[in-house]
Motif scaffolding. Structure first.
Motif, short mmCIF file in Angstrom:
data_model
loop_
_atom_site.label_atom_id
_atom_site.label_comp_id
_atom_site.label_asym_id
_atom_site.label_seq_id
_atom_site.Cartn_x
_atom_site.Cartn_y
_atom_site.Cartn_z
N ARG A 98 33.41 69.52 78.98
CA ARG A 98 34.52 70.03 78.70
C ARG A 98 35.64 70.56 79.66
O ARG A 98 36.74 70.62 79.49
N LYS A 99 35.10 70.50 80.91
CA LYS A 99 36.00 70.93 81.89
C LYS A 99 36.38 69.69 82.77
O LYS A 99 36.88 69.77 83.87
N GLN A 100 36.21 68.35 82.22
CA GLN A 100 36.47 67.27 82.72
C GLN A 100 35.74 66.89 84.16
O GLN A 100 36.11 66.19 85.03
N GLY A 101 34.60 67.50 84.18
CA GLY A 101 33.81 67.61 85.15
C GLY A 101 32.79 66.34 85.26
O GLY A 101 31.75 66.51 86.46
N LEU A 102 32.76 65.30 84.46
CA LEU A 102 31.79 64.28 84.79
C LEU A 102 32.70 62.96 85.00
O LEU A 102 33.80 62.79 84.92
N GLN A 103 31.64 61.98 85.52
CA GLN A 103 32.44 60.57 85.76
C GLN A 103 31.95 59.76 84.61
O GLN A 103 32.85 59.27 83.86
N LEU A 104 30.72 59.16 84.51
CA LEU A 104 30.26 58.50 83.21
C LEU A 104 29.53 59.39 82.59
O LEU A 104 28.90 60.16 83.23
N VAL A 105 29.60 59.48 81.21
CA VAL A 105 28.71 60.41 80.51
C VAL A 105 28.29 59.65 79.20
O VAL A 105 29.02 59.03 78.69
N LEU A 106 27.02 60.01 78.87
CA LEU A 106 26.13 59.32 77.59
C LEU A 106 26.41 60.45 76.69
O LEU A 106 25.45 61.53 76.90
N ALA A 107 27.18 60.34 75.64
CA ALA A 107 27.42 61.69 74.71
C ALA A 107 27.43 61.05 73.22
O ALA A 107 27.37 59.85 73.03
N GLY A 108 27.40 61.84 72.35
CA GLY A 108 27.45 61.55 70.83
C GLY A 108 28.65 62.34 70.19
O GLY A 108 29.01 63.36 70.54
N TRP A 109 29.08 61.65 69.03
CA TRP A 109 30.16 62.83 68.24
C TRP A 109 29.81 62.42 66.76
O TRP A 109 29.86 61.37 66.36
N GLY A 110 29.79 63.45 66.05
CA GLY A 110 29.31 63.43 64.61
C GLY A 110 30.75 64.12 63.83
O GLY A 110 31.30 65.23 64.26
N SER A 111 30.90 63.38 62.78
CA SER A 111 32.31 64.00 61.93
C SER A 111 31.90 65.28 61.26
O SER A 111 31.08 65.53 60.82
N ASP A 112 32.97 66.16 61.62
CA ASP A 112 32.77 67.61 61.02
C ASP A 112 33.17 67.25 59.35
O ASP A 112 32.75 68.13 58.74
N TYR A 113 33.97 66.53 59.19
CA TYR A 113 34.26 66.05 57.60
C TYR A 113 34.61 64.68 57.40
O TYR A 113 35.02 64.09 58.69
N PRO A 114 34.35 64.24 56.40
CA PRO A 114 34.31 62.81 56.25
C PRO A 114 35.85 62.35 56.18
O PRO A 114 36.25 61.93 54.78
N ASP A 115 36.64 62.32 57.11
CA ASP A 115 38.04 62.05 57.12
C ASP A 115 38.35 61.38 58.54
O ASP A 115 37.74 61.94 59.33
N PRO A 116 39.02 60.42 58.77
CA PRO A 116 39.18 59.69 60.02
C PRO A 116 39.95 60.56 60.68
O PRO A 116 39.84 60.36 61.95
N ARG A 126 24.94 56.98 59.34
CA ARG A 126 25.56 58.45 59.56
C ARG A 126 26.62 58.22 60.23
O ARG A 126 27.08 57.27 60.78
N THR A 127 27.52 59.32 59.74
CA THR A 127 28.89 59.45 60.43
C THR A 127 28.78 59.80 61.96
O THR A 127 29.44 60.86 62.24
N HIS A 128 28.00 59.41 62.68
CA HIS A 128 27.79 59.78 64.21
C HIS A 128 27.74 58.51 65.24
O HIS A 128 26.88 57.51 64.61
N ILE A 129 28.44 58.75 66.14
CA ILE A 129 28.73 57.79 67.11
C ILE A 129 28.08 58.21 68.34
O ILE A 129 28.40 59.24 68.86
N VAL A 130 27.63 57.08 69.04
CA VAL A 130 26.99 57.37 70.49
C VAL A 130 27.80 56.50 71.30
O VAL A 130 28.08 55.06 71.21
N TYR A 131 28.44 56.96 72.42
CA TYR A 131 29.43 56.24 73.39
C TYR A 131 29.12 56.71 74.77
O TYR A 131 28.51 57.41 75.29
#
Length: 567
Positions: free
Chosen positions: A451-469, A324-329
């Motif tokens: 979104r308010k820059q309020g975390l130190q370390l965060v476990l999150a994911g990002w899925g591409s909204d469209y298949p372009d880099p 999938r075009t989904h990354i966890v970081y």
């Protein structure tokens, strides 16, 4: 055999028949298991002087014959459809909505899975772009009809795209990032449409975004016939369709199923291969597992990794895996000391046991991937330089002046697998002398604070909204768009400039090199430890043909899926 022996045999036969009769019961229907036998023939060479050997060996296996319990012309899918909001292409932005909308409508252009790099013609049979990169001319394919029987013309294309801009729904940004006013979309003649962009962008970038379901072409006459109070038919379109795609929305019962029937006017020869698709709302993975094992559904899309392991190798069932075009970081806020030091961020990357996360926690439902553009897209960078190396991590921490370690917070949702992964990272970092305090909060709370820059370390994911880099490059590299780089306070102008330049590069080979350079740079200097890229693991009965899970959430095409045989 003596006369006494014959009497004993006859008595036993009579007793056996009586037992069989009463076990079945008079008038009851008995179930007969049909078996199939396979014979394997092996040729054996005879050695001179050796004893005679058989020329063939028969290995006989007997297995229950799997029957297709569902109708051959109907594809039945078990899926959690609870996220669906609307089947109007201008509003659809959830997984289920976009999945269904893609079966109902055509777009100007599309990708043909599994290729996510080269856009293919669909409603537009060809196109050209002006030398300055701002004016696009699309030539509409003649002969396409909507499910209503109306011909698809330039009027419908112009109406559909202008409608997205006018309705201003959440997903409209995919189009309005290039075209800010309806007047920039014009009809030239009945089969030609002109689109003028606000500014030039890389051609592959613009075309990739047109494959999103927001750009689906609707039947202007049908939609306008159901418009009320200036809504351009949006209320009616919530659970009706007006497209030229392979299927028509027959009904949507929120708590039970979504039913699609074949479009009698569909323009691609021989498609769709089935007459009906039933998407059953089955929110519990355990229920999906039971249904697919019994053969009551043809496909199950939401089994857990453990359940997928259970059915792997089961006769009659196939497991189909797609990246999938989904990354966890792991995000690292560089405004928090000592995360501002590159050596510390590098040390954290060397503390983590990536293989254990993928194999022991996710049970293989992911691939090792450490750069910010996912595998499958233009510019995807396969480098994976980081592996657990405690000695090297401690060396980097000493170089950064924190040889005795430090204490830091890691925020994660309290759900599987995130909490298990966070606990594993906590243990890994402890070996390097870094004390991690895990903070659990719901995803909505976590992302609001992130979104308010309020975390130190965060476990999150990002899925591409469209298949372009561009989507990932900007999010991870360009702090000016206020997405992930900004949330982690990483204000790096070199990365931001590179992401911006790649978005407007017309030469695709040069563009690819720019993304490779950018991903290399973020890999070394960025505020992330990319943990893995997820896998879609769908389970299908073996008589389902041409089914390929979608690496995104809006490109699934069921028009070629068929059912045949069954073993």
């Amino acid at each position: 055999m003596s006369g006494k022996d014959w009497i004993i045999v006859i008595v036993l036969l009579i007793v056996g028949l009586l037992i069989g009769y009463f076990a079945a019961g008079p008038g009851k229907t008995t179930t007969v298991t049909v078996t199939q036998t396979s014979v394997k023939t092996v040729t054996v060479t005879r050695t001179a002087g050796a004893p005679p050997a058989p020329t063939t060996t028969k290995t006989t296996t007997t297995q229950p014959k799997a029957r297709m319990k569902t109708p051959a012309d109907t594809l039945i899918i078990a899926m959690d459809t609870s996220d669906a909001v609307s089947m109007d292409p201008a509003r659809a932005y959830e997984f289920t909505s976009c999945f269904v909308v893609n079966q109902l409508y055509d777009k100007l252009v599309d990708f043909e899975l599994p290729d996510l790099v080269n856009v293919k013609p669909e409603v537009a049979e060809k196109w050209e772009v002006s030398e300055d990169g701002k004016v696009w001319t699309f030539h509409i394919r003649k002969g396409i009809k909507f499910a209503s029987g109306n011909p698809l013309t330039a009027d419908d294309v112009v109406y559909s795209l202008q409608r997205v801009i006018k309705l201003k729904q959440t997903a409209s940004w995919v189009l309005t990032q290039f075209v800010s006013t309806p007047e920039q979309i014009e009809k030239i003649d009945d089969y030609t449409v002109k689109i003028t962009l606000d500014k030039p962008v890389a051609p592959s970038f613009f075309l990739a975004t047109l494959t999103f379901t927001t750009s689906a072409v609707v039947d202007k006459q049908v939609v306008e016939a159901h418009a009320k109070n200036g809504d351009m038919g949006s209320d009616w379109m919530t659970d009706h369709s007006a497209g030229s795609g392979p299927f028509v929305l027959e009904k949507w019962d929120r708590e039970a199923e979504i039913v699609l029937k074949a479009n009698p006017y569909y323009w691609k020869p021989g498609q769709p291969a089935v007459k009906r698709v039933i998407i059953k709302h089955v929110p519990e993975p355990t229920d999906q597992l039971l249904l697919i094992k019994k053969g009551d559904v043809d496909i199950a899309t939401d089994l857990t990794a453990e359940q997928v392991k259970q059915v792997e190798g089961t006769p009659g069932i196939n497991v189909i895996k797609v990246e999938r075009t989904h990354i966890v970081y792991l995000g690292m806020n560089v405004a928090v000391k000592p995360l501002d030091k590159e050596e510390v961020r590098d040390a954290i990357r060397y503390c983590i046991d990536y293989d254990s996360i993928i194999n022991d926690i996710l049970l293989g439902a992911a691939i090792k991937w450490q750069t910010v553009i996912p595998k499958g897209l233009l510019g995807a960078n396969p480098k994976t330089p980081y592996k657990k190396d405690v000695a090297k991590a401690k060396e980097l921490l000493a170089k950064a002046g924190v040889a005795n370690g430090f204490t830091i917070e890691l925020t994660t949702p309290p759900t599987y697998p995130q909490i298990d992964i966070a606990t594993k990272i906590q243990a890994d970092l402890a070996e390097c002398g870094i004390k991690v305090k895990i903070v659990q909060m719901t995803q909505s709370e976590m992302y609001e604070k992130y979104r308010k820059q309020g975390l130190q370390l965060v476990l999150a994911g990002w899925g591409s909204d469209y298949p372009d880099p561009d989507n990932n490059a900007k999010a991870f590299g360009d702090y000016r768009v206020k997405q992930l780089a900004w949330r982690n306070s990483w204000y790096d102008d070199h990365a931001a400039d590179l992401a911006e330049k790649a978005a407007v590069e017309f030469d695709n080979s040069k563009r690819k090199q720019m993304y490779l350079e950018l991903t290399d740079y973020i890999l070394d200097h960025g505020p992330y430890a990319i943990l893995y890229q997820t896998l879609a693991q769908h389970v299908a009965r073996d008589y389902v043909k041409n089914y390929l899970p979608d690496p995104t959430f809006f490109l699934e095409d069921l028009s070629k899926v068929s059912k045949a045989g069954g073993s």
